[in-house]
Scaffold this motif. Structure first.
Motif, PDB file in Angstrom:
ATOM      1  N   ARG A   1      15.565  10.064 -18.233  1.00 46.49           N
ATOM      2  CA  ARG A   1      14.288  10.260 -17.468  1.00 46.49           C
ATOM      3  C   ARG A   1      13.864   9.089 -16.645  1.00 46.49           C
ATOM      4  NH1 ARG A   1       9.048   8.194 -18.729  1.00 46.49           N
ATOM      5  NH2 ARG A   1      10.119   6.188 -20.045  1.00 46.49           N
ATOM      6  N   GLY A   2      13.276   9.465 -15.763  1.00 47.76           N
ATOM      7  CA  GLY A   2      13.030   8.552 -14.421  1.00 47.76           C
ATOM      8  C   GLY A   2      11.501   7.954 -14.670  1.00 47.76           C
ATOM      9  N   PRO A   3      11.128   6.980 -13.799  1.00 46.09           N
ATOM     10  CA  PRO A   3       9.772   6.458 -14.192  1.00 46.09           C
ATOM     11  C   PRO A   3       8.654   7.444 -14.015  1.00 46.09           C
ATOM     12  CG  PRO A   3      10.565   5.650 -12.154  1.00 46.09           C
ATOM     13  CD  PRO A   3      11.838   6.342 -12.713  1.00 46.09           C
ATOM     14  N   VAL A   4       7.689   7.235 -14.550  1.00 42.51           N
ATOM     15  CA  VAL A   4       6.396   7.816 -14.488  1.00 42.51           C
ATOM     16  C   VAL A   4       5.827   7.434 -13.171  1.00 42.51           C
ATOM     17  CG1 VAL A   4       4.171   8.679 -15.425  1.00 42.51           C
ATOM     18  CG2 VAL A   4       5.986   8.303 -16.856  1.00 42.51           C
ATOM     19  N   LEU A   5       5.304   8.351 -12.363  1.00 43.56           N
ATOM     20  CA  LEU A   5       4.830   8.300 -11.001  1.00 43.56           C
ATOM     21  C   LEU A   5       3.391   8.807 -11.307  1.00 43.56           C
ATOM     22  CD1 LEU A   5       7.625   9.250  -8.778  1.00 43.56           C
ATOM     23  CD2 LEU A   5       7.102   6.815  -9.496  1.00 43.56           C
ATOM     24  N   LEU A   6       2.349   8.406 -10.361  1.00 46.49           N
ATOM     25  CA  LEU A   6       0.830   8.546 -10.676  1.00 46.49           C
ATOM     26  C   LEU A   6       0.635   9.208  -9.044  1.00 46.49           C
ATOM     27  CD1 LEU A   6      -0.735   5.851 -12.422  1.00 46.49           C
ATOM     28  CD2 LEU A   6      -0.097   8.026 -13.069  1.00 46.49           C
ATOM     29  N   PHE A   7       0.027  10.229  -8.942  1.00 51.37           N
ATOM     30  CA  PHE A   7      -0.431  10.882  -7.597  1.00 51.37           C
ATOM     31  C   PHE A   7      -1.738  11.305  -7.761  1.00 51.37           C
ATOM     32  CE2 PHE A   7       4.234  11.568  -7.372  1.00 51.37           C
ATOM     33  CZ  PHE A   7       4.594  10.981  -6.408  1.00 51.37           C
ATOM     34  N   ASP A   8      -2.412  11.218  -6.508  1.00 49.31           N
ATOM     35  CA  ASP A   8      -3.770  11.530  -6.771  1.00 49.31           C
ATOM     36  C   ASP A   8      -4.071  12.898  -6.141  1.00 49.31           C
ATOM     37  OD1 ASP A   8      -3.208  10.990  -4.032  1.00 49.31           O
ATOM     38  OD2 ASP A   8      -4.984   9.457  -3.767  1.00 49.31           O
TER      39      ASP A   8
ATOM     40  N   LEU B   1       0.929  -1.260  -0.025  1.00 50.40           N
ATOM     41  CA  LEU B   1      -0.054   0.036   0.000  1.00 50.40           C
ATOM     42  C   LEU B   1       0.622   1.378  -0.096  1.00 50.40           C
ATOM     43  CD1 LEU B   1      -2.614  -1.182   2.558  1.00 50.40           C
ATOM     44  CD2 LEU B   1      -2.549  -1.236  -0.001  1.00 50.40           C
ATOM     45  N   ASP B   2       2.188   1.050   0.476  1.00 46.77           N
ATOM     46  CA  ASP B   2       2.875   2.496   0.543  1.00 46.77           C
ATOM     47  C   ASP B   2       3.956   2.191  -0.403  1.00 46.77           C
ATOM     48  OD1 ASP B   2       3.902   4.746   1.670  1.00 46.77           O
ATOM     49  OD2 ASP B   2       5.400   3.828   3.002  1.00 46.77           O
ATOM     50  N   LYS B   3       3.737   2.965  -1.879  1.00 45.73           N
ATOM     51  CA  LYS B   3       4.666   2.399  -2.739  1.00 45.73           C
ATOM     52  C   LYS B   3       5.706   3.583  -3.061  1.00 45.73           C
ATOM     53  CE  LYS B   3       2.108  -0.741  -5.256  1.00 45.73           C
ATOM     54  NZ  LYS B   3       1.192  -1.104  -6.501  1.00 45.73           N
ATOM     55  N   LYS B   4       5.138   4.810  -3.120  1.00 46.06           N
ATOM     56  CA  LYS B   4       5.843   5.973  -3.508  1.00 46.06           C
ATOM     57  C   LYS B   4       5.393   7.322  -2.771  1.00 46.06           C
ATOM     58  CE  LYS B   4       2.207   6.730  -6.913  1.00 46.06           C
ATOM     59  NZ  LYS B   4       1.260   6.349  -5.898  1.00 46.06           N
ATOM     60  N   GLY B   5       6.025   8.395  -3.003  1.00 44.22           N
ATOM     61  CA  GLY B   5       5.530   9.656  -2.091  1.00 44.22           C
ATOM     62  C   GLY B   5       6.919  10.718  -2.353  1.00 44.22           C
ATOM     63  N   LEU B   6       6.514  11.928  -1.669  1.00 46.03           N
ATOM     64  CA  LEU B   6       7.322  12.802  -1.535  1.00 46.03           C
ATOM     65  C   LEU B   6       7.543  13.392  -0.143  1.00 46.03           C
ATOM     66  CD1 LEU B   6       5.383  15.006  -4.269  1.00 46.03           C
ATOM     67  CD2 LEU B   6       7.747  13.895  -4.518  1.00 46.03           C
ATOM     68  N   THR B   7       8.830  13.575   0.032  1.00 46.91           N
ATOM     69  CA  THR B   7       9.407  14.058   1.316  1.00 46.91           C
ATOM     70  C   THR B   7       9.927  15.682   1.071  1.00 46.91           C
ATOM     71  OG1 THR B   7      11.653  13.413   1.160  1.00 46.91           O
ATOM     72  CG2 THR B   7      10.042  11.857   2.161  1.00 46.91           C
ATOM     73  N   GLU B   8      10.285  16.069   2.309  1.00 50.28           N
ATOM     74  CA  GLU B   8      10.785  17.749   2.062  1.00 50.28           C
ATOM     75  C   GLU B   8      11.809  17.729   0.998  1.00 50.28           C
ATOM     76  OE1 GLU B   8       9.506  20.521   2.977  1.00 50.28           O
ATOM     77  OE2 GLU B   8       7.600  19.326   3.720  1.00 50.28           O
TER      78      GLU B   8
ATOM     79  N   THR C   1      -2.190  21.501  -8.916  1.00 50.78           N
ATOM     80  CA  THR C   1      -1.993  22.804  -8.276  1.00 50.78           C
ATOM     81  C   THR C   1      -0.993  22.611  -7.077  1.00 50.78           C
ATOM     82  OG1 THR C   1      -4.087  23.674  -9.088  1.00 50.78           O
ATOM     83  CG2 THR C   1      -2.755  24.843  -7.120  1.00 50.78           C
ATOM     84  N   GLU C   2      -1.289  21.446  -6.217  1.00 46.70           N
ATOM     85  CA  GLU C   2      -0.637  21.120  -5.108  1.00 46.70           C
ATOM     86  C   GLU C   2       0.770  20.720  -5.564  1.00 46.70           C
ATOM     87  OE1 GLU C   2      -2.861  18.422  -3.089  1.00 46.70           O
ATOM     88  OE2 GLU C   2      -4.199  19.604  -1.946  1.00 46.70           O
ATOM     89  N   LEU C   3       0.911  19.652  -6.393  1.00 44.18           N
ATOM     90  CA  LEU C   3       2.145  19.208  -6.972  1.00 44.18           C
ATOM     91  C   LEU C   3       2.995  20.388  -7.323  1.00 44.18           C
ATOM     92  CD1 LEU C   3       1.189  15.771  -8.219  1.00 44.18           C
ATOM     93  CD2 LEU C   3       2.208  16.347  -6.344  1.00 44.18           C
ATOM     94  N   ALA C   4       2.169  21.163  -8.201  1.00 44.98           N
ATOM     95  CA  ALA C   4       3.185  22.335  -8.718  1.00 44.98           C
ATOM     96  C   ALA C   4       3.749  23.254  -7.638  1.00 44.98           C
ATOM     97  CB  ALA C   4       2.401  23.173  -9.830  1.00 44.98           C
ATOM     98  N   ILE C   5       2.986  23.721  -6.786  1.00 44.04           N
ATOM     99  CA  ILE C   5       3.306  24.448  -5.664  1.00 44.04           C
ATOM    100  C   ILE C   5       4.477  23.685  -4.944  1.00 44.04           C
ATOM    101  CG2 ILE C   5       2.982  25.363  -3.514  1.00 44.04           C
ATOM    102  CD1 ILE C   5       0.044  25.857  -4.453  1.00 44.04           C
TER     103      ILE C   5
END
Length: 122
Positions: A88-95, A39-46, A99-103
């Protein structure tokens, strides 16, 4: 794809092989830990981009040269593609919203990195 199989094996062993209740509980908890990796595959940290559940270091955001954000209109998921060291890195999908990701990327990428937002118009 291997984690669901391993989780199933661990839970099957818990039900069929465990002698007492304590061993069953421990084995079922081990299966649930395997489920957490699924369930915990990918993500963003600071400061990093985590690509998968076993990626302990991740990709430092200061090493990323370019990020491309594309919103899929059918699923409302945002595809994030990054380029590091001219590769190029792999394509990641986020829900999250685009706008949030751009910021996030505009404030966390190194100075001079490109942020591209691709939209489709009808």
């Amino acid at each position: 794809m291997i984690y669901p199989f391993l989780m199933g094996v661990v839970i099957w062993v818990a039900v069929t092989q465990a002698i007492d209740v304590d061993q069953r509980i421990r084995t079922i908890l081990a299966g649930l830990i395997l489920l957490s990796f699924v369930l915990d595959k990918k993500g963003l940290t600071e400061d990093r981009l985590i690509l998968n559940s076993l990626d302990l270091k991740g990709i430092p955001l200061i090493e990323i040269d370019r990020v491309v954000l594309v919103e899929d209109e059918l699923t409302q998921l945002v595809k994030v593609n990054y380029f590091r060291k001219d590769r190029r890195g792999p394509v990641l999908l986020f829900d999250e919203t685009i706008t949030e990701l751009a910021i996030f990327f505009s404030t966390h990428l190194k100075e001079g990195s490109k942020l591209e937002i691709v939209t489709t118009e009808d």
